[in-house]
Design a protein around this motif. Structure first.
Motif, PDB file in Angstrom:
ATOM      1  N   MET A   4       0.313  -1.517   0.122  1.00  0.00           N
ATOM      2  CA  MET A   4       0.184   0.062   0.012  1.00  0.00           C
ATOM      3  C   MET A   4       1.180   1.384  -0.008  1.00  0.00           C
ATOM      4  SD  MET A   4      -3.001   0.963   2.679  1.00  0.00           S
ATOM      5  CE  MET A   4      -3.753  -0.088   1.951  1.00  0.00           C
ATOM      6  N   TRP A   5       0.532   2.017  -0.920  1.00  0.00           N
ATOM      7  CA  TRP A   5       1.414   3.337  -1.049  1.00  0.00           C
ATOM      8  C   TRP A   5       0.503   4.453  -0.872  1.00  0.00           C
ATOM      9  CZ3 TRP A   5       6.646   2.494  -3.915  1.00  0.00           C
ATOM     10  CH2 TRP A   5       6.970   1.410  -3.988  1.00  0.00           C
ATOM     11  N   LYS A   6       0.689   5.656   0.021  1.00  0.00           N
ATOM     12  CA  LYS A   6      -0.126   6.905  -0.243  1.00  0.00           C
ATOM     13  C   LYS A   6       0.138   7.640  -1.501  1.00  0.00           C
ATOM     14  CE  LYS A   6      -0.901  10.819   2.375  1.00  0.00           C
ATOM     15  NZ  LYS A   6      -0.097  11.259   4.568  1.00  0.00           N
ATOM     16  N   ILE A   7      -0.533   7.984  -2.429  1.00  0.00           N
ATOM     17  CA  ILE A   7      -0.246   8.740  -3.246  1.00  0.00           C
ATOM     18  C   ILE A   7       0.225   9.891  -3.166  1.00  0.00           C
ATOM     19  CG2 ILE A   7      -2.213  10.197  -4.742  1.00  0.00           C
ATOM     20  CD1 ILE A   7      -4.172   8.135  -4.557  1.00  0.00           C
ATOM     21  N   PRO A   8       1.470  10.137  -3.720  1.00  0.00           N
ATOM     22  CA  PRO A   8       1.926  11.799  -3.887  1.00  0.00           C
ATOM     23  C   PRO A   8       1.030  13.385  -3.908  1.00  0.00           C
ATOM     24  CG  PRO A   8       2.913   9.556  -5.109  1.00  0.00           C
ATOM     25  CD  PRO A   8       2.050   9.446  -4.581  1.00  0.00           C
ATOM     26  N   GLU A   9       1.579  13.692  -3.779  1.00  0.00           N
ATOM     27  CA  GLU A   9       0.644  15.431  -3.801  1.00  0.00           C
ATOM     28  C   GLU A   9       1.048  15.518  -5.409  1.00  0.00           C
ATOM     29  OE1 GLU A   9       1.239  19.642  -2.221  1.00  0.00           O
ATOM     30  OE2 GLU A   9       2.894  18.263  -1.681  1.00  0.00           O
ATOM     31  N   MET A  10       0.065  15.660  -5.874  1.00  0.00           N
ATOM     32  CA  MET A  10      -0.167  16.004  -7.426  1.00  0.00           C
ATOM     33  C   MET A  10      -0.043  17.500  -7.626  1.00  0.00           C
ATOM     34  SD  MET A  10      -3.073  13.192  -9.039  1.00  0.00           S
ATOM     35  CE  MET A  10      -4.124  13.920  -6.935  1.00  0.00           C
ATOM     36  N   SER A  11       0.413  17.734  -9.097  1.00  0.00           N
ATOM     37  CA  SER A  11       0.444  18.759  -9.095  1.00  0.00           C
ATOM     38  C   SER A  11      -0.360  19.105 -10.439  1.00  0.00           C
ATOM     39  CB  SER A  11       2.110  20.141  -9.790  1.00  0.00           C
ATOM     40  OG  SER A  11       2.899  19.398  -7.953  1.00  0.00           O
ATOM     41  N   PRO A  12      -0.375  20.615 -10.315  1.00  0.00           N
ATOM     42  CA  PRO A  12      -1.363  20.783 -11.852  1.00  0.00           C
ATOM     43  C   PRO A  12      -0.272  20.774 -12.990  1.00  0.00           C
ATOM     44  CG  PRO A  12      -1.324  22.722 -10.422  1.00  0.00           C
ATOM     45  CD  PRO A  12       0.067  21.614  -9.888  1.00  0.00           C
ATOM     46  N   LEU A  13      -1.214  19.624 -14.016  1.00  0.00           N
ATOM     47  CA  LEU A  13      -0.501  19.821 -15.464  1.00  0.00           C
ATOM     48  C   LEU A  13      -0.566  21.047 -16.172  1.00  0.00           C
ATOM     49  CD1 LEU A  13      -2.052  16.132 -16.610  1.00  0.00           C
ATOM     50  CD2 LEU A  13       0.126  17.108 -15.540  1.00  0.00           C
ATOM     51  N   ASP A  14      -1.680  21.873 -17.064  1.00  0.00           N
ATOM     52  CA  ASP A  14      -1.133  22.390 -17.287  1.00  0.00           C
ATOM     53  C   ASP A  14      -0.792  22.804 -18.773  1.00  0.00           C
ATOM     54  OD1 ASP A  14      -2.394  24.391 -16.133  1.00  0.00           O
ATOM     55  OD2 ASP A  14      -0.646  25.141 -14.699  1.00  0.00           O
ATOM     56  N   GLY A  15      -0.815  21.661 -19.795  1.00  0.00           N
ATOM     57  CA  GLY A  15      -0.085  21.323 -20.944  1.00  0.00           C
ATOM     58  C   GLY A  15       1.019  20.130 -20.514  1.00  0.00           C
ATOM     59  N   ALA A  16       2.033  20.374 -18.912  1.00  0.00           N
ATOM     60  CA  ALA A  16       3.163  19.545 -18.932  1.00  0.00           C
ATOM     61  C   ALA A  16       2.820  18.239 -18.871  1.00  0.00           C
ATOM     62  CB  ALA A  16       3.784  20.693 -18.141  1.00  0.00           C
ATOM     63  N   THR A  17       4.470  17.440 -18.326  1.00  0.00           N
ATOM     64  CA  THR A  17       4.191  16.058 -18.208  1.00  0.00           C
ATOM     65  C   THR A  17       4.102  16.317 -16.944  1.00  0.00           C
ATOM     66  OG1 THR A  17       6.470  16.112 -18.505  1.00  0.00           O
ATOM     67  CG2 THR A  17       5.683  15.884 -20.174  1.00  0.00           C
ATOM     68  N   PRO A  18       3.924  15.021 -16.218  1.00  0.00           N
ATOM     69  CA  PRO A  18       2.930  14.806 -14.257  1.00  0.00           C
ATOM     70  C   PRO A  18       4.939  15.430 -13.864  1.00  0.00           C
ATOM     71  CG  PRO A  18       2.467  13.121 -15.595  1.00  0.00           C
ATOM     72  CD  PRO A  18       2.683  14.034 -16.681  1.00  0.00           C
ATOM     73  N   THR A  19       4.354  15.914 -13.112  1.00  0.00           N
ATOM     74  CA  THR A  19       5.770  15.789 -11.595  1.00  0.00           C
ATOM     75  C   THR A  19       6.370  14.498 -11.274  1.00  0.00           C
ATOM     76  OG1 THR A  19       4.557  16.950  -9.991  1.00  0.00           O
ATOM     77  CG2 THR A  19       5.663  18.353 -11.865  1.00  0.00           C
ATOM     78  N   THR A  20       7.652  14.352 -11.283  1.00  0.00           N
ATOM     79  CA  THR A  20       8.214  12.919 -10.423  1.00  0.00           C
ATOM     80  C   THR A  20       8.304  12.736  -9.305  1.00  0.00           C
ATOM     81  OG1 THR A  20       8.997  12.195 -12.838  1.00  0.00           O
ATOM     82  CG2 THR A  20      10.099  11.102 -11.148  1.00  0.00           C
ATOM     83  N   SER A  21       7.661  12.146  -8.516  1.00  0.00           N
ATOM     84  CA  SER A  21       7.885  13.215  -6.707  1.00  0.00           C
ATOM     85  C   SER A  21       9.144  12.384  -6.345  1.00  0.00           C
ATOM     86  CB  SER A  21       6.629  12.275  -5.843  1.00  0.00           C
ATOM     87  OG  SER A  21       6.971  10.793  -5.813  1.00  0.00           O
ATOM     88  N   SER A  22       9.598  12.618  -5.232  1.00  0.00           N
ATOM     89  CA  SER A  22      10.389  12.294  -4.251  1.00  0.00           C
ATOM     90  C   SER A  22      10.586  10.989  -3.951  1.00  0.00           C
ATOM     91  CB  SER A  22      10.780  12.791  -3.714  1.00  0.00           C
ATOM     92  OG  SER A  22       9.721  12.157  -2.398  1.00  0.00           O
ATOM     93  N   PRO A  23      11.704   9.967  -3.836  1.00  0.00           N
ATOM     94  CA  PRO A  23      11.644   8.657  -3.635  1.00  0.00           C
ATOM     95  C   PRO A  23      10.561   7.997  -3.319  1.00  0.00           C
ATOM     96  CG  PRO A  23      13.759   9.174  -4.528  1.00  0.00           C
ATOM     97  CD  PRO A  23      12.664   9.947  -4.038  1.00  0.00           C
ATOM     98  N   GLN A  24       9.528   7.083  -3.710  1.00  0.00           N
ATOM     99  CA  GLN A  24       8.707   6.651  -1.978  1.00  0.00           C
ATOM    100  C   GLN A  24       8.555   5.277  -1.488  1.00  0.00           C
ATOM    101  OE1 GLN A  24       5.379   8.457  -2.232  1.00  0.00           O
ATOM    102  NE2 GLN A  24       7.098  10.192  -2.824  1.00  0.00           N
TER     103      GLN A  24
END
Length: 434
Positions: A246-266
């Motif tokens: 079970m993994w906690k969903i990392p904080e998401m960021s707005p896309l605004d046409g960009a690719t999804p941000t990569t979170s720190s190692p989980q």
């Protein structure tokens, strides 16, 4: 006469309330039933169908249950060369999504009763804008107001791969599939689960969580060889050979046409071993598929995950299904690091089956019974029925159809749709009005 009319009106109002409650507790698509215009007999029938269907499947005899009404809905000769590749009933059983081999999508209104006359034309259709577009069904879920639903497809062509989300409101004067969100994705990508506006998208060992309503997303590294993923209570369960985590969903960021941000190692917050019913299976050449309905089960219904292990041996092949229920936990420390619920093993079923693929359909409830449909090696449709209210999760297995190339089942309405060997679409109802 006046007293009789008053009693009849009051009784009808009672059944209207009962049917509304049945719809809410079963997570039914609200436009399924025109409750305000239904007579008392129709209200009573619709409200009692889940119970009657559950009783029919658990009666024990015969091992095969025969329908009470069967209609050929779409004949192969009327399709003008079009091949049907996918059929999906919207929870409630009234609306049917059909996808053709040329990636056209049609929404049909089958009516809420076995006596309903199907209209000659679909409610709406979605036509590809380019010739080489291929669509793969990913899931459906209701809109917040309950009047429409989202349908998610993976779309790819020679120039792009993307996840596309459409919304439709079937009872509006001119229903149409409206595009609401698009996410470009890498090659070799698949959606493993969809729930509450969130998509889990797997690409190798990378997992993307996309909130298509807010258009926020995040990417993180999970298993290198993960099989499946399921969303639950703000977390993601990842399934592999060794067990599931079970993994906690990392904080998401707005896309605004960009690719999804990569979170720190989980790292996973919890690790689970498979129940012993699955451990032996995993020593063989096997695949894992975790199923949880993307459409909410309904109020007060437990959340159930069906973990299926398909075993492919030289001499035999069979399927083991372990059923896990998400149960709430209480943190005495007040820590927010712990999840609100964890999966607990409840029951398992062993049976022969074909090679497991992702066309299997998630189970849903009919009254107190959880019904998990399954395609057998002989193209039969088997209903595995469990009673979560019993201490032992009493279970039954019943054949509900034979010779089905594909199927879709709505347990609440006791309605099954299949593509038969002649490539006709059949509407099969197991419970009809008395």
């Amino acid at each position: 006469t006046c007293k009789h009319l008053q009693f009849s009106t009051t009784e009808q109002n009672v059944w209207m309330g009962v049917l509304r409650e049945v719809c809410i507790t079963h997570g039914v698509f609200l436009p399924t039933f025109p409750i305000a215009s239904m007579d008392q007999k129709a209200l009573e029938h619709a409200a009692l169908v889940p119970y009657r269907f559950g009783r029919l499947l658990t009666a024990g005899k015969p091992p095969i249950v025969y329908p009470q009404a069967t209609r050929v809905f779409l004949e192969n000769k009327s399709l003008e060369g079009m091949e049907i590749e996918d059929i999906r009933l919207v929870p409630g059983g009234r609306f049917l999504l059909i996808k053709s081999d040329d990636s056209r999508v049609f929404l049909w209104d089958l009516g809420h009763s076995p006596a309903s006359v199907v209209k000659p034309l679909p409610v709406a259709s979605l036509t590809p804008e380019i010739d080489d577009l291929v669509r793969e069904y990913c899931g459906i879920e209701p809109t917040d107001d309950g009047k429409g639903f989202y349908v998610v497809y993976k779309e790819h062509s020679s120039t792009f791969i993307q996840i596309s989300v459409f919304v439709i409101y079937p009872l509006t004067p001119a229903p149409q599939f409206a595009l609401v969100a698009v996410l470009p994705v890498p090659t070799h990508t698949r959606i493993t689960h969809l729930l509450s506006g969130l998509c889990v998208i797997q690409s190798g060992s990378d997992y993307i969580i996309w909130d298509f309503i807010c258009d926020h997303a995040v990417t993180w590294r999970g298993y290198e060889y993960g099989y499946d993923a399921v969303i639950s209570h703000g977390h993601v369960l990842l399934f592999s050979d060794a067990g599931f985590t079970m993994w906690k969903i990392p904080e998401m960021s707005p896309l605004d046409g960009a690719t999804p941000t990569t979170s720190s190692p989980q790292i996973p917050i919890l690790n689970f071993k498979y129940h012993e019913s699955l451990v032996d299976a995993l020593y063989n050449r096997s695949k894992i598929l975790a199923l949880r309905s993307s459409w909410p089960y309904g109020r007060t219904r437990p959340s159930i995950i069906s973990a299926m292990v398909s075993i492919e041996d030289e001499d035999f092949d069979y399927l083991t299904i372990a059923f896990y229920m998400m149960e709430s936990i209480i943190s005495t420390s007040g820590s927010t690091a712990l999840p609100a619920a964890i999966p607990l093993f409840k029951a398992s079923v062993d049976l022969g089956a074909d090679d497991l693929d992702h066309r299997q359909e998630s189970g849903r409830f009919a009254d107190k019974w959880f019904i998990q449909p399954l395609h057998s090696r002989s193209s039969d449709i088997i209903a595995i029925v469990l009673d979560p209210t019993s201490e032992t999760w009493e279970q039954h297995s019943t054949i509900i159809s034979t010779d089905a190339a594909m199927f879709t089942l709505c347990p609440m309405s006791a309605r099954l749709c299949i593509l038969d060997p002649q490539k006709n679409v059949q509407i099969i109802d197991f419970v009809v009005p008395h």
